[in-house]
Design an enzyme around this catalytic site. Structure first.
Site, PDB file in Angstrom:
ATOM      1  CG  ASN A   1      33.892 -14.698   0.974  1.00  0.00           C
ATOM      2  OD1 ASN A   1      33.815 -14.937   2.212  1.00  0.00           O
ATOM      3  ND2 ASN A   1      35.415 -16.142   1.367  1.00  0.00           N
TER       4      ASN A   1
ATOM      5  CG  ASP B   1      39.045 -20.145  -2.467  1.00  0.00           C
ATOM      6  OD1 ASP B   1      39.228 -21.511  -1.465  1.00  0.00           O
ATOM      7  OD2 ASP B   1      37.707 -20.688  -2.332  1.00  0.00           O
TER       8      ASP B   1
ATOM      9  CE  LYS C   1      43.595   5.538   1.295  1.00  0.00           C
ATOM     10  NZ  LYS C   1      43.908   6.016   1.634  1.00  0.00           N
TER      11      LYS C   1
ATOM     12  CB  ILE D   1      42.554 -23.538   7.612  1.00  0.00           C
ATOM     13  CG1 ILE D   1      43.323 -22.061   7.173  1.00  0.00           C
ATOM     14  CG2 ILE D   1      42.564 -24.476   9.328  1.00  0.00           C
ATOM     15  CD1 ILE D   1      42.715 -21.111   7.966  1.00  0.00           C
ATOM     16  CB  VAL D   2      39.769 -27.911   6.338  1.00  0.00           C
ATOM     17  CG1 VAL D   2      39.456 -28.226   5.276  1.00  0.00           C
ATOM     18  CG2 VAL D   2      38.852 -28.716   7.463  1.00  0.00           C
TER      19      VAL D   2
ATOM     20  CG  PHE E   1      30.582 -26.434   5.755  1.00  0.00           C
ATOM     21  CD1 PHE E   1      31.033 -26.970   6.569  1.00  0.00           C
ATOM     22  CD2 PHE E   1      29.474 -25.926   5.706  1.00  0.00           C
ATOM     23  CE1 PHE E   1      30.204 -26.653   8.143  1.00  0.00           C
ATOM     24  CE2 PHE E   1      28.847 -26.209   6.580  1.00  0.00           C
ATOM     25  CZ  PHE E   1      29.276 -26.504   7.839  1.00  0.00           C
TER      26      PHE E   1
ATOM     27  CE  LYS F   1      36.203 -29.089  -2.077  1.00  0.00           C
ATOM     28  NZ  LYS F   1      35.456 -28.328  -1.898  1.00  0.00           N
TER      29      LYS F   1
ATOM     30  CE  LYS G   1      39.631 -28.490   0.908  1.00  0.00           C
ATOM     31  NZ  LYS G   1      39.535 -27.531   1.725  1.00  0.00           N
TER      32      LYS G   1
HETATM   33  O1  C5P Z   1      38.617 -26.698  -1.248  1.00  0.00           O
HETATM   34  P1  C5P Z   1      37.126 -25.725  -0.404  1.00  0.00           P
HETATM   35  O2  C5P Z   1      37.147 -24.005  -0.527  1.00  0.00           O
HETATM   36  O3  C5P Z   1      36.254 -25.757  -1.549  1.00  0.00           O
HETATM   37  O4  C5P Z   1      37.178 -26.269   0.462  1.00  0.00           O
HETATM   38  C1  C5P Z   1      36.448 -26.202   1.204  1.00  0.00           C
HETATM   39  C2  C5P Z   1      35.918 -26.344   3.074  1.00  0.00           C
HETATM   40  O5  C5P Z   1      38.287 -26.477   3.361  1.00  0.00           O
HETATM   41  C3  C5P Z   1      35.323 -25.640   4.229  1.00  0.00           C
HETATM   42  O6  C5P Z   1      35.479 -26.260   5.381  1.00  0.00           O
HETATM   43  C4  C5P Z   1      36.579 -24.267   4.553  1.00  0.00           C
HETATM   44  O7  C5P Z   1      36.218 -23.941   5.715  1.00  0.00           O
HETATM   45  C5  C5P Z   1      38.044 -25.099   4.155  1.00  0.00           C
HETATM   46  N1  C5P Z   1      39.081 -24.279   3.585  1.00  0.00           N
HETATM   47  C6  C5P Z   1      39.666 -24.144   4.408  1.00  0.00           C
HETATM   48  N2  C5P Z   1      41.233 -23.359   3.554  1.00  0.00           N
HETATM   49  C7  C5P Z   1      41.404 -22.601   2.732  1.00  0.00           C
HETATM   50  C8  C5P Z   1      39.889 -23.004   2.379  1.00  0.00           C
HETATM   51  C9  C5P Z   1      39.379 -23.425   2.311  1.00  0.00           C
HETATM   52  O8  C5P Z   1      40.161 -24.505   6.004  1.00  0.00           O
HETATM   53  N3  C5P Z   1      41.818 -22.436   2.449  1.00  0.00           N
END
Ligand code: C5P
Length: 403
Positions: A209, A277, A287, A305-306, A321, A335, A339
């Site tokens: 992205n 995502d 390749k 991750i978060v 975020f 959120k 989370k």
């Molecule tokens: O669920 P969403 O992508 O909207 O959440 C955004 C938050 O979750 C951000 O803080 C981003 O760094 C974190 N995140 C993450 N791992 C993912 C997707 C988002 O840590 N796979």
């Protein structure tokens, strides 16, 4: 005078960078510090005790259990005297000794006997810095709370280019002053994730992205300026790194996840990364020929991750975020709850001049029971304000949890 009356025990070990030590002593003293120098035997091959004595204005300690030295200031007394033990340059050998807890000369004995914070400015050949043995030793020391100043990347005395160059005395002086700076995050460890991730289709193609990493880097910089020990877990971006921030570079969401879990023992975790995502479910090991690239890629979700870090039993203070297109407050609070976050930094995406690649942003912070609207500002400025709120909430929560 950023180091007024601070007592610094400066260790000088065996590296060509020892020629910079006299300049470092002068700069530390110019900031008001008292400096006692300990020179190792290998260090004395590169710089003389006489030079260091001339610039420090004190006798240099060079011999272990020297009867004369012990009457001036015994080694235990010296260890107690220090507010900080700074070793610059710190050779690979010295780092290995400290990791193992050896005490076979004056400097290593002092390090073991002192309860003062320890900071190291590594200086060595690139291959030695990258050697698995050095990696393990450095990781061991960092886990114990030892601060690493550098090393820098660049030309080396051995003719190679890479990581291993000792930071310049000016940078080391600034980092040393930073250790004593009275910021709101002094003594707090902060992990920031930043940038995008790259999810491979094959070894040369990926899904990603447009995240520039600007916000995450600004937050890491602001946290360091507030006195925190900062580790930045960064996806592939081209952003300058602030002095004093330790960066770990990753590419995929899975690498970022592993690294985040390793660093989850921190006090504050700020997830500013735009983690992809989705990732291709079946990345090709080689390749793909043009015609072999499938017309439709099968994707799967990447790990959250978060969310995973927040679910750990002793989770740090968690900041996430949220980029929303509508109903900011409701979605951000959802959120926060889903989370398990302590704070959400939310912005309405799709506004001209803010968001992903721009220099400016405009965000609202949400936490349980409060919010703060931060008007549009450059990301650097915003980074400082956000860190200010994070520090406030972090301390407020700590106070609420203390009996
Ligand atoms: O669920 P969403 O992508 O909207 O959440 C955004 C938050 O979750 C951000 O803080 C981003 O760094 C974190 N995140 C993450 N791992 C993912 C997707 C988002 O840590 N796979």
């Amino acid at each position: 005078m950023r180091l007024a009356n601070k007592k610094i025990l400066l260790g000088v070990s065996g590296s060509i960078a020892a020629y910079k030590a006299p300049d470092l002593v002068r700069r530390l003293r110019a900031e008001g510090a008292e400096v006692e120098v300990v020179l190792t035997r290998a260090g004395a091959e590169f710089i003389t005790a006489l030079t260091l004595q001339a610039v420090s204005g004190r006798r240099v300690h060079a011999r272990h259990l020297d009867p004369e030295d012990e009457t001036v200031m015994g080694h235990i007394e010296l260890a107690r005297w220090a507010d900080l033990v700074l070793i610059a340059p710190a050779s690979a050998h010295l780092i290995a000794k400290l990791a193992a807890g050896l005490a076979d000369d004056l400097l290593s004995t002092l390090c073991l006997a002192s309860t003062a914070p320890l900071a190291l400015a590594p200086a060595m050949n690139r291959a030695m810095w990258e050697h698995p043995a050095t990696r393990v030793n450095v990781a061991t020391l960092e886990r114990r709370g030892v601060r690493l100043f550098g090393p820098g990347i660049g030309d080396q005395a051995c003719g190679e280019t890479g990581a291993g160059r000792m930071l310049e005395p000016e940078e080391l002086t600034a980092l040393t002053a930073g250790l004593f700076a009275a910021g709101p995050l002094r003594g707090v460890s902060v992990v920031v994730t930043a940038g995008p991730t790259r999810e491979p289709i094959d070894p040369v193609r990926f899904v990603s992205n447009r995240s520039s990493g600007k916000m995450g880097y600004a937050l890491a910089d602001a946290a360091a300026a507030a006195g925190a020990r900062v580790t930045l877990i960064s996806g592939p971006v081209a952003q300058p790194l602030a002095a004093g921030v330790r960066r770990i570079e990753v590419a995929t969401a899975e690498e970022m996840r592993r690294c985040a879990l390793e660093q989850a023992g921190c006090d504050i975790f700020i997830a500013a990364a735009a983690v992809a995502d989705h990732r291709p479910r079946y990345p090709a090991p080689r390749k793909l020929k043009k015609d072999a690239v499938p017309a439709a890629l099968e994707l799967e979700r990447t790990p959250d991750i978060v969310g995973e870090v927040a679910a750990l039993p002793a989770a740090p203070f968690m900041v996430g975020f949220a980029a929303e297109t509508d109903d900011l407050a409701r979605n951000a609070m959802a959120k926060l709850r889903a989370k398990g976050l302590d704070m959400v930094v939310a912005n309405l995406v799709g506004r001209e001049g803010t968001g992903f690649e721009s220099d400016d942003n405009e965000v609202t912070l949400f936490w349980d029971g409060g919010k703060a609207e931060l008007p549009r500002a450059p990301k650097r400025e915003l980074g400082r304000d956000i860190i200010g709120y994070i520090a406030e909430r972090y301390h407020a929560q700590g106070a609420a949890q203390d009996p």
